[in-house]
Design a protein around this motif. Structure first.
Motif, PDB file in Angstrom:
ATOM      1  N   GLY A  40      31.816  43.472  42.462  1.00  0.00           N
ATOM      2  CA  GLY A  40      31.702  42.019  42.369  1.00  0.00           C
ATOM      3  C   GLY A  40      30.500  41.468  43.114  1.00  0.00           C
ATOM      4  O   GLY A  40      29.953  40.421  42.734  1.00  0.00           O
ATOM      5  N   TYR A  49      29.468  35.932  38.843  1.00  0.00           N
ATOM      6  CA  TYR A  49      30.813  36.199  39.335  1.00  0.00           C
ATOM      7  C   TYR A  49      31.680  34.954  39.178  1.00  0.00           C
ATOM      8  O   TYR A  49      31.171  33.840  38.969  1.00  0.00           O
ATOM      9  N   GLN A  50      33.029  35.149  39.293  1.00  0.00           N
ATOM     10  CA  GLN A  50      33.955  34.017  39.149  1.00  0.00           C
ATOM     11  C   GLN A  50      33.658  32.910  40.158  1.00  0.00           C
ATOM     12  O   GLN A  50      33.809  31.724  39.851  1.00  0.00           O
ATOM     13  N   THR A 124      43.795  45.967  45.459  1.00  0.00           N
ATOM     14  CA  THR A 124      43.708  45.737  44.017  1.00  0.00           C
ATOM     15  C   THR A 124      44.602  46.713  43.258  1.00  0.00           C
ATOM     16  O   THR A 124      45.374  46.327  42.373  1.00  0.00           O
ATOM     17  N   LEU A 232      40.882  45.055  34.867  1.00  0.00           N
ATOM     18  CA  LEU A 232      40.515  44.565  36.195  1.00  0.00           C
ATOM     19  C   LEU A 232      39.056  44.169  36.291  1.00  0.00           C
ATOM     20  O   LEU A 232      38.636  43.559  37.268  1.00  0.00           O
ATOM     21  N   GLY A 233      38.255  44.559  35.305  1.00  0.00           N
ATOM     22  CA  GLY A 233      36.827  44.290  35.348  1.00  0.00           C
ATOM     23  C   GLY A 233      36.152  44.969  34.175  1.00  0.00           C
ATOM     24  O   GLY A 233      36.800  45.682  33.400  1.00  0.00           O
ATOM     25  N   TYR A 258      43.284  39.718  38.615  1.00  0.00           N
ATOM     26  CA  TYR A 258      42.237  39.199  39.496  1.00  0.00           C
ATOM     27  C   TYR A 258      42.857  39.135  40.884  1.00  0.00           C
ATOM     28  O   TYR A 258      43.483  38.152  41.256  1.00  0.00           O
ATOM     29  N   TRP A 259      42.691  40.224  41.605  1.00  0.00           N
ATOM     30  CA  TRP A 259      43.358  40.383  42.906  1.00  0.00           C
ATOM     31  C   TRP A 259      43.022  39.241  43.863  1.00  0.00           C
ATOM     32  O   TRP A 259      43.904  38.686  44.525  1.00  0.00           O
ATOM     33  N   GLY A 261      42.383  36.252  43.335  1.00  0.00           N
ATOM     34  CA  GLY A 261      43.011  34.986  42.979  1.00  0.00           C
ATOM     35  C   GLY A 261      44.333  34.760  43.684  1.00  0.00           C
ATOM     36  O   GLY A 261      44.754  33.610  43.893  1.00  0.00           O
TER      37      GLY A 261
END
Length: 320
Positions: A40, A49-50, A124, A232-233, A258-259, A261
């Motif tokens: 990330g 990224y988010q 995760t 997961l990605g 999305y860990w 989150g």
């Protein structure tokens, strides 16, 4: 203090001299020893990224260090205590102001390098396999990207939870690392047919996927009825489009993970997971695999190891 910062998107990090932060109410000041690097971070540098902090900013999602100052209203953390924290960014520096509520005490038995390699990778995988998928002993777990930072922990945890583990990674060297982590079966993603091998082994009940792309598509078609898939990605760069007819016919469930989150959504999910994981570490059931430890001024090299997938397990930067 020194900090490796993003000053322009899609450019190398640059070392900057910035002020040591002052902890606000509810925060503590941490003298950072180590920072765990994650895929990330490479996305954050690109601005994809988010979460997107304003420029300039210091990357580094997880850190370990010692509390040197305690802000007002803090009772859960004390000066001199060793802690680890998932901060989202800010770890590639000599100090950080961290909310006390997200600080996790580091067991005396755990080194700072292991602590920086622990939270995201193990957290995760444990949340994905336990809380989301409900992995059961005797089930068959397929782990894609199995030699990476999170993938390797999924192999280790899957085996610890009693699953039959199929590890998929690129090349004999990386597969050997997966085997050492407990994998029962190995698939070379460069040369092997994932779908046919997994089906030949009896099919997958749970798929752990930080890769996406063609590997997800192959895994989807190798699933048993009522299997659970965990995206997961998308390290492959391709977000797969999931054909709903296959989900329908096989009664499959796809669960996004999305860990990070959960830090805001349901913090108790993370804290409960951490308790279990640290207990397992102290009991000698978990052994973090760190392939590279680099100094702060070589943080760009650390990121290159992630981009080029040359690392196995975790990459850690020492800031001290």
């Amino acid at each position: 203090m020194r900090a490796m910062q993003v000053t322009a998107y899609d450019q190398p990090l640059s070392m900057q001299e910035v002020d040591i932060p002052t902890p606000k109410a509810g925060e503590v000041l941490v003298r950072i020893d180590t920072c765990g690097m994650n895929f990330g971070d490479t996305l954050m540098i690109k601005g994809t990224y988010q979460e997107k902090p304003p420029l300039p900013f210091t990357i580094g999602m997880e850190l370990a260090g010692t509390v040197t100052e305690v802000g007002a209203d803090v009772t859960s953390v004390t000066k001199g205590q060793r802690i680890a924290a998932y901060t989202g960014f800010g770890g590639l520096a000599e100090y950080a102001a961290v909310p006390a509520e997200i600080c996790v005490p580091i067991p005396d038995e755990m080194s700072s390098v292991d602590a920086a390699a622990f939270l995201i990778a193990y957290g995760t995988s444990h949340v994905a396999l336990d809380f989301k998928a409900g992995l059961k002993a005797g089930e068959r777990l397929l782990v894609l990207g199995a030699s990476g930072g999170v993938g390797l922990t999924a192999v280790e945890l899957g085996k610890l939870m009693g699953a039959e583990v199929i590890a998929c990674a690129r090349g004999a060297e990386k597969l050997a690392v997966c085997k050492a982590a407990g994998a029962d079966h190995l698939i070379d993603s460069e040369t092997d047919d994932i779908r046919s091998i997994v089906k030949g082994l009896g099919g997958a009940d749970v798929v752990y996927d930080p890769v996406g792309g063609d590997q997800f598509k192959a895994a989807l078609r190798a699933c048993n009825p009522e299997a659970r898939l965990l995206p997961l990605g998308f390290a492959s760069g391709e977000v797969p489009q999931i054909p709903a007819n296959i989900l329908l016919v096989k009664n499959l469930t796809v669960m996004g993970v999305y860990w990070g989150g959960y830090a805001k959504l349901r913090p108790s999910v993370l804290t409960g997971s951490f308790k279990t994981l640290f207990d397992w570490y102290v009991d000698g059931k978990l052994k973090p695999h760190v392939s590279n430890v680099l100094p702060l001024d070589r943080a760009n090299d650390a990121l290159d190891l992630l981009r080029t997938r040359k690392a196995t397990g975790k990459v850690v930067v020492q800031t001290a």
